[in-house]
Design a protein around this motif. Structure first.
Motif, PDB file in Angstrom:
ATOM      1  N   LYS A  15      41.938  33.487  40.655  1.00 16.05           N
ATOM      2  CA  LYS A  15      42.852  33.616  41.795  1.00 16.05           C
ATOM      3  C   LYS A  15      42.318  34.510  42.910  1.00 16.05           C
ATOM      4  O   LYS A  15      43.071  34.990  43.744  1.00 16.05           O
ATOM      5  CB  LYS A  15      44.206  34.127  41.314  1.00 16.05           C
ATOM      6  N   GLY A  16      41.007  34.779  42.895  1.00 17.38           N
ATOM      7  CA  GLY A  16      40.416  35.531  44.005  1.00 17.38           C
ATOM      8  C   GLY A  16      40.260  37.020  43.787  1.00 17.38           C
ATOM      9  O   GLY A  16      39.823  37.732  44.681  1.00 17.38           O
ATOM     10  N   GLU A  17      40.603  37.506  42.593  1.00 17.91           N
ATOM     11  CA  GLU A  17      40.437  38.938  42.339  1.00 17.91           C
ATOM     12  C   GLU A  17      38.966  39.267  42.084  1.00 17.91           C
ATOM     13  O   GLU A  17      38.215  38.432  41.581  1.00 17.91           O
ATOM     14  CB  GLU A  17      41.247  39.381  41.120  1.00 17.91           C
ATOM     15  N   VAL A  18      38.593  40.498  42.424  1.00 17.92           N
ATOM     16  CA  VAL A  18      37.232  40.986  42.161  1.00 17.92           C
ATOM     17  C   VAL A  18      37.309  42.350  41.493  1.00 17.92           C
ATOM     18  O   VAL A  18      38.261  43.110  41.707  1.00 17.92           O
ATOM     19  CB  VAL A  18      36.397  41.114  43.464  1.00 17.92           C
ATOM     20  N   THR A  19      36.303  42.655  40.668  1.00 20.47           N
ATOM     21  CA  THR A  19      36.166  44.018  40.157  1.00 20.47           C
ATOM     22  C   THR A  19      35.496  44.834  41.256  1.00 20.47           C
ATOM     23  O   THR A  19      34.757  44.282  42.082  1.00 20.47           O
ATOM     24  CB  THR A  19      35.295  44.069  38.888  1.00 20.47           C
ATOM     25  N   VAL A  20      35.764  46.129  41.275  1.00 21.23           N
ATOM     26  CA  VAL A  20      35.081  46.984  42.250  1.00 21.23           C
ATOM     27  C   VAL A  20      34.553  48.235  41.571  1.00 21.23           C
ATOM     28  O   VAL A  20      35.170  48.765  40.656  1.00 21.23           O
ATOM     29  CB  VAL A  20      35.981  47.383  43.456  1.00 21.23           C
ATOM     30  N   GLU A  21      33.393  48.654  42.027  1.00 19.70           N
ATOM     31  CA  GLU A  21      32.799  49.923  41.604  1.00 19.70           C
ATOM     32  C   GLU A  21      33.280  50.951  42.626  1.00 19.70           C
ATOM     33  O   GLU A  21      32.876  50.925  43.788  1.00 19.70           O
ATOM     34  CB  GLU A  21      31.281  49.785  41.636  1.00 19.70           C
ATOM     35  N   VAL A  22      34.180  51.826  42.209  1.00 19.86           N
ATOM     36  CA  VAL A  22      34.807  52.787  43.120  1.00 19.86           C
ATOM     37  C   VAL A  22      33.820  53.892  43.474  1.00 19.86           C
ATOM     38  O   VAL A  22      33.149  54.444  42.600  1.00 19.86           O
ATOM     39  CB  VAL A  22      36.081  53.383  42.480  1.00 19.86           C
ATOM     40  N   ARG A  23      33.732  54.201  44.761  1.00 18.79           N
ATOM     41  CA  ARG A  23      32.835  55.276  45.215  1.00 18.79           C
ATOM     42  C   ARG A  23      33.589  56.310  46.033  1.00 18.79           C
ATOM     43  O   ARG A  23      33.053  56.900  46.957  1.00 18.79           O
ATOM     44  CB  ARG A  23      31.694  54.689  46.049  1.00 18.79           C
ATOM     45  N   THR A  24      34.847  56.486  45.712  1.00 14.87           N
ATOM     46  CA  THR A  24      35.659  57.495  46.381  1.00 14.87           C
ATOM     47  C   THR A  24      36.512  58.190  45.334  1.00 14.87           C
ATOM     48  O   THR A  24      36.876  57.583  44.320  1.00 14.87           O
ATOM     49  CB  THR A  24      36.569  56.876  47.471  1.00 14.87           C
ATOM     50  N   ASP A  25      36.822  59.459  45.567  1.00 17.99           N
ATOM     51  CA  ASP A  25      37.707  60.187  44.663  1.00 17.99           C
ATOM     52  C   ASP A  25      39.170  59.886  44.966  1.00 17.99           C
ATOM     53  O   ASP A  25      40.055  60.376  44.274  1.00 17.99           O
ATOM     54  CB  ASP A  25      37.460  61.699  44.776  1.00 17.99           C
ATOM     55  N   GLU A  26      39.420  59.144  46.029  1.00 13.61           N
ATOM     56  CA  GLU A  26      40.795  58.857  46.423  1.00 13.61           C
ATOM     57  C   GLU A  26      41.036  57.348  46.543  1.00 13.61           C
ATOM     58  O   GLU A  26      41.416  56.855  47.598  1.00 13.61           O
ATOM     59  CB  GLU A  26      41.104  59.532  47.760  1.00 13.61           C
ATOM     60  N   PRO A  27      40.824  56.604  45.442  1.00 17.54           N
ATOM     61  CA  PRO A  27      40.995  55.155  45.532  1.00 17.54           C
ATOM     62  C   PRO A  27      42.417  54.757  45.901  1.00 17.54           C
ATOM     63  O   PRO A  27      42.635  53.756  46.587  1.00 17.54           O
ATOM     64  CB  PRO A  27      40.618  54.650  44.136  1.00 17.54           C
ATOM     65  N   GLU A  28      43.405  55.566  45.456  1.00  7.02           N
ATOM     66  CA  GLU A  28      44.797  55.235  45.766  1.00  7.02           C
ATOM     67  C   GLU A  28      45.079  55.314  47.264  1.00  7.02           C
ATOM     68  O   GLU A  28      45.989  54.666  47.779  1.00  7.02           O
ATOM     69  CB  GLU A  28      45.769  56.141  44.980  1.00  7.02           C
ATOM     70  N   LEU A  29      44.266  56.073  47.993  1.00  2.00           N
ATOM     71  CA  LEU A  29      44.421  56.195  49.443  1.00  2.00           C
ATOM     72  C   LEU A  29      43.524  55.194  50.170  1.00  2.00           C
ATOM     73  O   LEU A  29      43.975  54.454  51.038  1.00  2.00           O
ATOM     74  CB  LEU A  29      44.053  57.637  49.851  1.00  2.00           C
TER      75      LEU A  29
END
Length: 196
Positions: A15-29
């Motif tokens: 359905k178009g979702e992707v995994t992401v490698e987070v590079r921020t300490d504030e992903p919720e923002l």
């Protein structure tokens, strides 16, 4: 100022979702639904985050206009870039943005020069400073309170108290190897023991 906040990984589902490698300490923002992010390469963006959720410990995002696996797969390895105010500081007292830490000089508590931060690697368990030493070699330093004792942005330096073995002395040994054959033999035998 532009800041890389994530890298798109594999497509997830159909359905178009992707995994992401987070590079921020504030992903919720930075990676919240509604966020509009520039991309590298620029031709794939800008991308607007439509939904986000955590699945098996990984962040999954879906972007506006990307509704199938083919579209999601086409975004693989794209960097997501947020526009932030250079004066903006993280909410926590001992938190820093990557751009504040890049190029800081790294020294031990007694003032010995270790090198310069060239990259920050965000691992699930902790962040790592990738430090380029004066001889061009690299050393990885965990960004944890016990090791990184001070970040001085005014002086542009990070002070560390490395435990034994963290700052590998191989660079020094390599320069004296020609003069001291026995150290090479000891190195070879200890390396052999490590491998076995």
């Amino acid at each position: 100022m532009q800041l890389v906040v994530a890298r798109i990984g594999r497509a997830h589902g159909i359905k178009g979702e992707v995994t992401v490698e987070v590079r921020t300490d504030e992903p919720e923002l930075r990676l919240a639904p509604g966020a509009v992010l520039a991309t590298e390469p620029a031709s794939t963006g800008p991308l607007t985050i439509e939904t986000g959720r955590v699945h098996s410990g990984r962040l999954l995002l879906r972007f506006a206009g990307v509704s199938d696996r083919t579209g999601a797969e086409a975004l693989r390895n794209t960097l997501l870039i947020a526009e932030i105010d250079p004066e903006e500081l993280p909410e926590g007292e001992d938190e820093y943005y990557d751009h504040q830490l890049m190029d800081l000089d790294v020294v031990t508590e007694d003032g010995t020069e270790v090198g310069r931060i060239t990259e920050i690697s965000h691992l699930p368990s902790q962040d790592l400073f990738i430090v380029e030493r004066p001889d061009g070699s690299e050393v990885m330093i965990p960004f944890v309170e016990e090791i990184v004792t001070e970040i001085d942005l005014e002086e542009q330096r990070a002070v560390i108290a490395p435990p034994p073995g963290l700052i590998d002395d191989r660079a020094e040994i390599a320069s004296s190897r020609e003069e001291d054959e026995s150290s090479r033999d000891e190195d070879a035998s200890s390396r052999h023991e490590d491998e076995s």
